[in-house]
Scaffold this motif. Structure first.
Motif, PDB file in Angstrom:
ATOM      1  N   LEU A   1       0.814  -1.217   0.000  1.00 23.44           N
ATOM      2  CA  LEU A   1       0.000   0.000   0.000  1.00 23.44           C
ATOM      3  C   LEU A   1       0.848   1.268   0.000  1.00 23.44           C
ATOM      4  CD1 LEU A   1      -2.826  -0.991   2.530  1.00 23.44           C
ATOM      5  CD2 LEU A   1      -2.999  -0.818   0.039  1.00 23.44           C
ATOM      6  N   LEU A   2       2.038   1.192   0.574  1.00 20.93           N
ATOM      7  CA  LEU A   2       2.905   2.363   0.629  1.00 20.93           C
ATOM      8  C   LEU A   2       3.580   2.655  -0.708  1.00 20.93           C
ATOM      9  CD1 LEU A   2       4.702   2.009   4.083  1.00 20.93           C
ATOM     10  CD2 LEU A   2       3.170   3.837   3.378  1.00 20.93           C
ATOM     11  N   SER A   3       3.725   1.647  -1.542  1.00 23.85           N
ATOM     12  CA  SER A   3       4.481   1.807  -2.784  1.00 23.85           C
ATOM     13  C   SER A   3       3.556   2.204  -3.926  1.00 23.85           C
ATOM     14  CB  SER A   3       5.188   0.503  -3.131  1.00 23.85           C
ATOM     15  OG  SER A   3       4.244  -0.517  -3.384  1.00 23.85           O
ATOM     16  N   PRO A   4       4.100   2.887  -4.934  1.00 26.99           N
ATOM     17  CA  PRO A   4       3.300   3.170  -6.134  1.00 26.99           C
ATOM     18  C   PRO A   4       2.828   1.859  -6.757  1.00 26.99           C
ATOM     19  CG  PRO A   4       5.354   4.421  -6.144  1.00 26.99           C
ATOM     20  CD  PRO A   4       5.458   3.436  -5.020  1.00 26.99           C
ATOM     21  N   PRO A   5       1.576   1.777  -7.186  1.00 23.30           N
ATOM     22  CA  PRO A   5       1.068   0.512  -7.736  1.00 23.30           C
ATOM     23  C   PRO A   5       1.918  -0.042  -8.867  1.00 23.30           C
ATOM     24  CG  PRO A   5      -0.729   2.047  -7.373  1.00 23.30           C
ATOM     25  CD  PRO A   5       0.540   2.814  -7.114  1.00 23.30           C
ATOM     26  N   VAL A   6       2.446   0.820  -9.723  1.00 24.06           N
ATOM     27  CA  VAL A   6       3.222   0.332 -10.857  1.00 24.06           C
ATOM     28  C   VAL A   6       4.523  -0.319 -10.396  1.00 24.06           C
ATOM     29  CG1 VAL A   6       4.484   2.485 -11.290  1.00 24.06           C
ATOM     30  CG2 VAL A   6       4.020   0.926 -13.192  1.00 24.06           C
TER      31      VAL A   6
END
Length: 412
Positions: free
Chosen positions: A309-314
């Motif tokens: 959740l903390l990271s960019p989805p891509v």
């Protein structure tokens, strides 16, 4: 030597978990799971893997490695939201588990899977995971500061320490998220196990869109290759009891969000090979250790979900795509290597990769249908049969048997 086998099993657990947990979480989220439900699904899968691996290892004294269905998770990503939401997806997971158990109790489902031409099965899998495998390219363009170090790490480790390439890329991604992410980082992450029970519902279109393709992908891309890997090292585990055990584990995990448990295809080599233990009769210790390792790793499912959740989805899908690149290469090779059936495989791949939905049924199913119809339409008799029939009739080549100068006894 027992320590060596235990270490091999623990390494296999870490590699299997780290290399594809992002695919699992992305797949569950794609079909409607909340973050808590996705974390619960990851925990349930780890528990199912641990229980099945320990039971089968102790029961048959063979290194029978168990894993979650990574291609199945990729299928969920490609399918996306379904009518009825996550409860309908859970209902499809239970149907898939029932089919796996049925395949173990009766020989005909396995025969039906074996009847699907390998090029078509490979093309369907390639079409399912294609969009994930292009994610690293998109990430490098969209977030180069985060993605370039991840891809470079994967490339270097792929050259020198292949089995650690994806886990290494994941570590770099975690560091990048910690450095460039929100100020509070993972401080608020839930460290205790997350358990979410989802009441399943049955939706016919979701059963056709998820349950049947998930069963086919799990059998064709996990269980069958898993048996092949074990036979390479001289082991012939009883397939039907293994299917029953993994099917029951899948059924137990499904209400908590787990999609499918099956034989390991890649990490099986880490526990069944001679590096695990010099004595083949003692390598089963490694799979028992693998099961224990997976049970332990499952306790961190909430932390894993918080990281995603903390990271960019891509970036998450980029790491997942790197984990699936070898599977894409193998699938494409199996789809187009043999000239006979290549057209049907290409049709299957194109339709599946299109991501289309018809009658609320996903592209994987329609890819199989399109490929099967193409195979029937373009079916040719083997060259030996055509040669014998032409000899029996006249012994001479007819003008209509020539196509662009190709002799009549050659496939056009």
């Amino acid at each position: 030597m027992r320590v060596q086998a235990v270490m091999a099993g623990l390494v296999s657990a870490v590699v299997g978990y780290a290399s594809s947990f992002t695919v699992v979480l992305a797949g569950l989220r794609a079909v409607g799971a909340t973050p808590a439900q996705a974390a619960s699904g990851l925990l349930a899968l780890c528990c199912g893997i641990g229980a099945a691996a320990i039971f089968l290892g102790l029961r048959y004294r063979m290194p029978i490695s168990i894993a979650w269905s990574t291609p199945g998770a990729a299928l969920l990503v490609a399918t996306g939201p379904v009518p009825g939401g996550f409860p309908a997806a859970v209902g499809a997971f239970i149907i898939c588990a029932g089919l796996i158990v049925l395949a173990g109790l009766s020989p005909w489902p396995a025969r039906a899977i074996a009847a699907i031409p390998r090029p078509i099965a490979g093309a369907m899998l390639a079409g399912v995971i294609l969009s994930l495998c292009t994610a690293p390219v998109r990430a490098v363009v969209d977030i180069p500061l985060l993605a370039v170090p991840v891809v470079l790490t994967w490339a270097v480790l792929q050259r020198y320490l292949r089995q650690w390439a994806v886990p290494g890329a994941l570590v770099v991604a975690v560091i990048a998220i910690a450095v460039h992410g929100p100020g509070n980082g993972l401080s608020g992450a839930a460290l205790r196990p997350a358990v979410e029970l989802t009441t399943p519902t049955l939706n016919p279109s979701v059963v056709v869109s998820i349950a049947i393709p998930l069963f086919l992908v799990t059998m064709a891309a996990q269980n069958v290759p898993g048996m092949a890997v074990m036979s390479t090292y001289g082991y012939m585990p009883p397939l039907r009891p293994v299917l029953v055990a993994t099917g029951l584990a899948s059924a137990a995990a499904a209400p908590f969000g787990g999609h499918a448990v099956n034989l390991a295809a890649i990490t099986a080599a880490l526990t069944a090979g001679p590096d695990t233990h010099p004595d083949p009769g003692r390598r089963w210790i490694a799979t028992v250790a693998l099961g224990a390792g997976q049970l332990t790793l499952g306790l961190g499912a909430g932390l894993a979900m918080a990281l995603v959740l903390l990271s960019p989805p891509v970036l998450v899908t980029a790491v997942a795509g790197l984990a699936l690149l070898s599977a894409l290469g193998s699938s494409l090779a199996g789809a187009v290597t043999e000239p006979e059936g290549r057209e049907a495989a290409v049709v299957t791949f194109v339709v599946t990769a299109s991501g289309m939905t018809i009658l609320s049924i996903g592209a994987a199913f329609w890819g199989l249908v399109a490929g099967g119809l193409t195979a029937l339409l373009l079916h040719r008799r083997p060259p030996s049969e055509r040669q014998s029939s032409s000899t029996a009739e006249s012994g001479a080549e007819r003008p209509e048997d020539r196509v662009a100068g190709i002799p009549a006894d050659q496939p056009s």
